[in-house]
Design a protein around this motif. Structure first.
Motif, PDB file in Angstrom:
ATOM      1  N   GLU A   1       0.823  -1.201   0.000  1.00 36.81           N
ATOM      2  CA  GLU A   1       0.000   0.000   0.000  1.00 36.81           C
ATOM      3  C   GLU A   1       0.861   1.258   0.000  1.00 36.81           C
ATOM      4  N   GLN A   2       2.042   1.161   0.614  1.00 34.02           N
ATOM      5  CA  GLN A   2       2.914   2.326   0.706  1.00 34.02           C
ATOM      6  C   GLN A   2       3.538   2.681  -0.636  1.00 34.02           C
ATOM      7  N   ASP A   3       4.190   1.720  -1.296  1.00 37.59           N
ATOM      8  CA  ASP A   3       4.953   1.992  -2.518  1.00 37.59           C
ATOM      9  C   ASP A   3       4.291   1.466  -3.785  1.00 37.59           C
ATOM     10  N   LYS A   4       3.119   0.847  -3.633  1.00 37.59           N
ATOM     11  CA  LYS A   4       2.364   0.320  -4.766  1.00 37.59           C
ATOM     12  C   LYS A   4       3.165  -0.726  -5.529  1.00 37.59           C
ATOM     13  N   PHE A   5       3.023  -0.725  -6.861  1.00 38.14           N
ATOM     14  CA  PHE A   5       3.570  -1.789  -7.705  1.00 38.14           C
ATOM     15  C   PHE A   5       5.025  -1.489  -8.058  1.00 38.14           C
ATOM     16  N   GLN A   6       5.934  -2.417  -7.692  1.00 39.93           N
ATOM     17  CA  GLN A   6       7.364  -2.230  -7.955  1.00 39.93           C
ATOM     18  C   GLN A   6       7.909  -3.453  -8.694  1.00 39.93           C
ATOM     19  N   LYS A   7       8.486  -3.221  -9.889  1.00 38.69           N
ATOM     20  CA  LYS A   7       9.046  -4.303 -10.686  1.00 38.69           C
ATOM     21  C   LYS A   7      10.563  -4.353 -10.517  1.00 38.69           C
ATOM     22  N   SER A   8      11.111  -5.570 -10.622  1.00 35.77           N
ATOM     23  CA  SER A   8      12.559  -5.760 -10.574  1.00 35.77           C
ATOM     24  C   SER A   8      12.949  -6.810 -11.601  1.00 35.77           C
ATOM     25  N   THR A   9      13.853  -6.448 -12.494  1.00 33.25           N
ATOM     26  CA  THR A   9      14.340  -7.418 -13.463  1.00 33.25           C
ATOM     27  C   THR A   9      15.369  -8.330 -12.815  1.00 33.25           C
ATOM     28  N   PHE A  10      15.659  -9.443 -13.461  1.00 39.77           N
ATOM     29  CA  PHE A  10      16.683 -10.354 -12.957  1.00 39.77           C
ATOM     30  C   PHE A  10      18.046  -9.661 -12.929  1.00 39.77           C
ATOM     31  N   SER A  11      18.274  -8.811 -13.914  1.00 46.79           N
ATOM     32  CA  SER A  11      19.535  -8.076 -13.958  1.00 46.79           C
ATOM     33  C   SER A  11      19.661  -7.131 -12.765  1.00 46.79           C
ATOM     34  N   ASP A  12      18.567  -6.457 -12.407  1.00 47.23           N
ATOM     35  CA  ASP A  12      18.588  -5.569 -11.240  1.00 47.23           C
ATOM     36  C   ASP A  12      18.925  -6.345  -9.969  1.00 47.23           C
ATOM     37  N   ILE A  13      18.325  -7.525  -9.837  1.00 48.55           N
ATOM     38  CA  ILE A  13      18.569  -8.336  -8.643  1.00 48.55           C
ATOM     39  C   ILE A  13      20.023  -8.800  -8.599  1.00 48.55           C
ATOM     40  N   GLU A  14      20.528  -9.230  -9.734  1.00 47.36           N
ATOM     41  CA  GLU A  14      21.914  -9.703  -9.801  1.00 47.36           C
ATOM     42  C   GLU A  14      22.892  -8.595  -9.427  1.00 47.36           C
ATOM     43  N   LYS A  15      22.598  -7.365  -9.862  1.00 41.98           N
ATOM     44  CA  LYS A  15      23.478  -6.228  -9.581  1.00 41.98           C
ATOM     45  C   LYS A  15      23.166  -5.564  -8.243  1.00 41.98           C
ATOM     46  N   LYS A  16      22.201  -6.160  -7.512  1.00 40.88           N
ATOM     47  CA  LYS A  16      21.767  -5.609  -6.227  1.00 40.88           C
ATOM     48  C   LYS A  16      21.254  -4.176  -6.359  1.00 40.88           C
TER      49      LYS A  16
END
Length: 559
Positions: free
Chosen positions: A240-255
């Protein structure tokens, strides 16, 4: 006219660049924009996973349950594990008794792309796809381990096939003085699964466990990913605070993944074109969200919730929900707030969602998604008719003065300053706005882009037939008839428009149908159908308005 020439060159150049870039990706070469190209599965097999269970935090830290408390990637299934197949009218699920993991999910109502006799496989644990759902309990004292997704469980329920409205599947596992009972309740005609965890303290000392709900997936694109249009594949976190947030696999890998870490509401999900898997933890209870790379090309999204103190002989219960299936916006919205946002329309959501609702209403009347697209396009063109009419009137006037523009060009030759001054004087005299044909169209662009994304993202298009040769609106036209019609209608539109005085500009206009039509050979038939109908209606509007202006001019000339 210089402005129009510049805009046309920009559109043409960008279209050529996109076409070449997509062709490079389609042939396995690097993208011109630096994005990773789709690759064959390179993830390590389950046998290469790290089996070791990291040390568990002390009791005070168990409330936050850091990632070090959760075992790494799934270990290879030992000989004693067993795969249990559970079937409903819409799902065929395979559970592994090692951790009571959900290791395969087949969607029986959705045929695989290009294989109508086989169901779509969403979850799987194979050489080509590592995508599983797991749960477990952490927070045991040092040297011990509570039941995790690497702990042997046993099936205690009997039924394996849905016969009534509900099917209950129960597993039990025990470790470290804690007995965990996982109960999955499946429902007829539904893709949401009720999941209950009962934690019983069968030891002699109090325990303070935490429960994790996890989705594990490799970073490879789905098998039917297109090189000619982009759809998101990755993790999503909602609150509810930040709503919908997407993260690609590349973003996760690069922290570099940006998502809410601490929340007491929302959900976590893995999203791909048309389908999604989501955990919806208990709402109103604090939890920690984590997205991380557990090994090379293998990622996990998890929600970890402290269960609280459990005295010897006592028990605690945690209820949650699991979604495994298509991006059915209505059903997902009913399951959890914001879950329908996995169908991501980006910054045009405010326009796209009403369009989708209108489309579903039309389908309830027409019963065919192809004719729904036709009807929706007709309605949108009707709404924007006043703007389109203004644009076509402006272009019709421009076409009438085209011979005079050509005469001015021949008169002034290469003297651009005098030519522009003479053109502007003629525009003032004839009361013509040279941009009048463009500005009304610009207002409509967000709506048409929104409709494009609605048609591209709607799972309702998948496997939906239209007429004759079009058996699936979500895949390209098998005989390329619709793309050919689209190119023909684009050429006809250009012929109806005033001929640009610049020969190079005129040539660019004639090449554009080939460029856009060539791209449409690889787009879903539903999208191409929309463009064809839109072009045909535009031609009819432009022709009727142009004829009306010509008749009016002829009447005025004969007076």
């Amino acid at each position: 006219m210089d402005i129009r020439r510049t805009v046309l060159w920009m559109i043409f150049s960008f279209s050529l660049l996109l076409l070449w870039n997509n062709w490079q990706i389609h042939n396995g070469k690097p993208s011109l924009f630096g994005a990773p190209t789709p690759t064959a599965s390179t993830s390590e097999s389950p046998a290469g996973a790290n089996n070791a269970t990291p040390s568990v935090p002390s009791a005070p830290a168990a409330a936050t349950a850091p990632s070090a408390a959760v075992p790494g990637a799934s270990a290879p299934a030992p000989a004693r594990s067993e795969e249990i197949v559970i079937t409903t009218d819409v799902l065929r699920l395979t559970f592994d008794t090692m951790g009571a993991q959900l290791v395969r999910a087949e969607l029986l109502k959705y045929p695989a792309t290009g294989q109508a006799d086989k169901p779509t496989v969403l979850l799987d644990r194979s050489a080509g796809l590592n995508y599983v759902v797991q749960t477990g309990v952490v927070g045991a004292p040092n040297g011990q381990s509570f039941p995790t997704h690497q702990t042997p469980f046993r099936l205690v329920s009997q039924e394996r096939e849905l016969t009534g409205d509900n099917l209950v599947v129960t597993f039990e596992g025990e470790s470290g003085g804690v007995k965990v009972t996982k109960t999955f309740t499946l429902h007829r005609g539904r893709y949401d699964i009720d999941v209950r965890h009962d934690l019983a303290n069968v030891g002699a000392a109090p325990v303070t466990p935490s429960l994790y709900l996890q989705i594990e997936r490799d970073g490879n694109d789905p098998a039917d990913t297109s090189s000619f249009y982009h759809t998101f594949t990755g993790f999503a976190v909602y609150s509810e605070q930040d709503k919908f947030q997407k993260s690609t696999f590349s973003d996760i890998e690069k922290k570099k993944a940006n998502y809410i870490k601490q929340a007491d509401n929302g959900w976590i999900a893995v999203v791909q074109h048309y389908f999604a898997t989501a955990w919806v933890p208990p709402q109103g209870k604090p939890r920690t969200n984590e997205l991380l790379e557990v090994q090379k090309n293998l990622y996990a999204g998890r929600s970890i919730e402290a269960v609280g103190d459990i005295a010897p002989g006592a028990a605690a219960r945690v209820d949650s929900h699991l979604w495994v299936g298509p991006q059915d916006q209505k059903a997902m919205a009913a399951l959890a707030p914001g879950l329908e946002l996995v169908v991501d329309y980006g910054w045009l959501t405010i326009i796209a969602k009403p369009l989708f609702k209108l489309m579903t209403w039309l389908h309830s009347i027409l019963g065919n998604w192809g004719w729904t697209i036709v009807a929706l396009t007709v309605l949108i063109k009707a709404v924007f008719y006043p703007l389109a009419a203004a644009s076509y009137r402006s272009m019709a006037r421009m076409k009438q003065v085209a011979p005079r523009l050509q005469a001015l060009k021949e008169k002034y030759g290469d003297d651009k300053q005098k030519l522009n001054a003479a053109m502007m004087e003629m525009y003032r005299t004839e009361k013509i706005n040279p941009l009048g044909g463009c500005l009304p169209m610009l207002v409509q662009i967000p709506v048409f882009i929104s409709l494009y994304w609605v048609l591209l993202a709607s799972v309702e298009m998948r496997g939906a037939p239209w007429i004759l040769w079009v058996h699936d609106l979500s895949v390209r036209d098998p005989f390329f008839i619709l793309p050919a019609i689209m190119m023909a209608t684009m050429f006809l539109q250009i012929k109806l428009n005033p001929t640009p005085p610049d020969p190079i500009q005129a040539k660019v206009m004639m090449i554009m149908p080939l460029v856009f039509g060539g791209m449409m050979f690889f787009f879903p038939a539903g999208l191409v159908l929309y463009w064809c109908v839109n072009n045909i209606l535009s031609i009819a509007q432009q022709w009727s308005i142009t004829r009306a202006i010509q008749r009016k001019s002829e009447v005025a000339a004969n007076r």
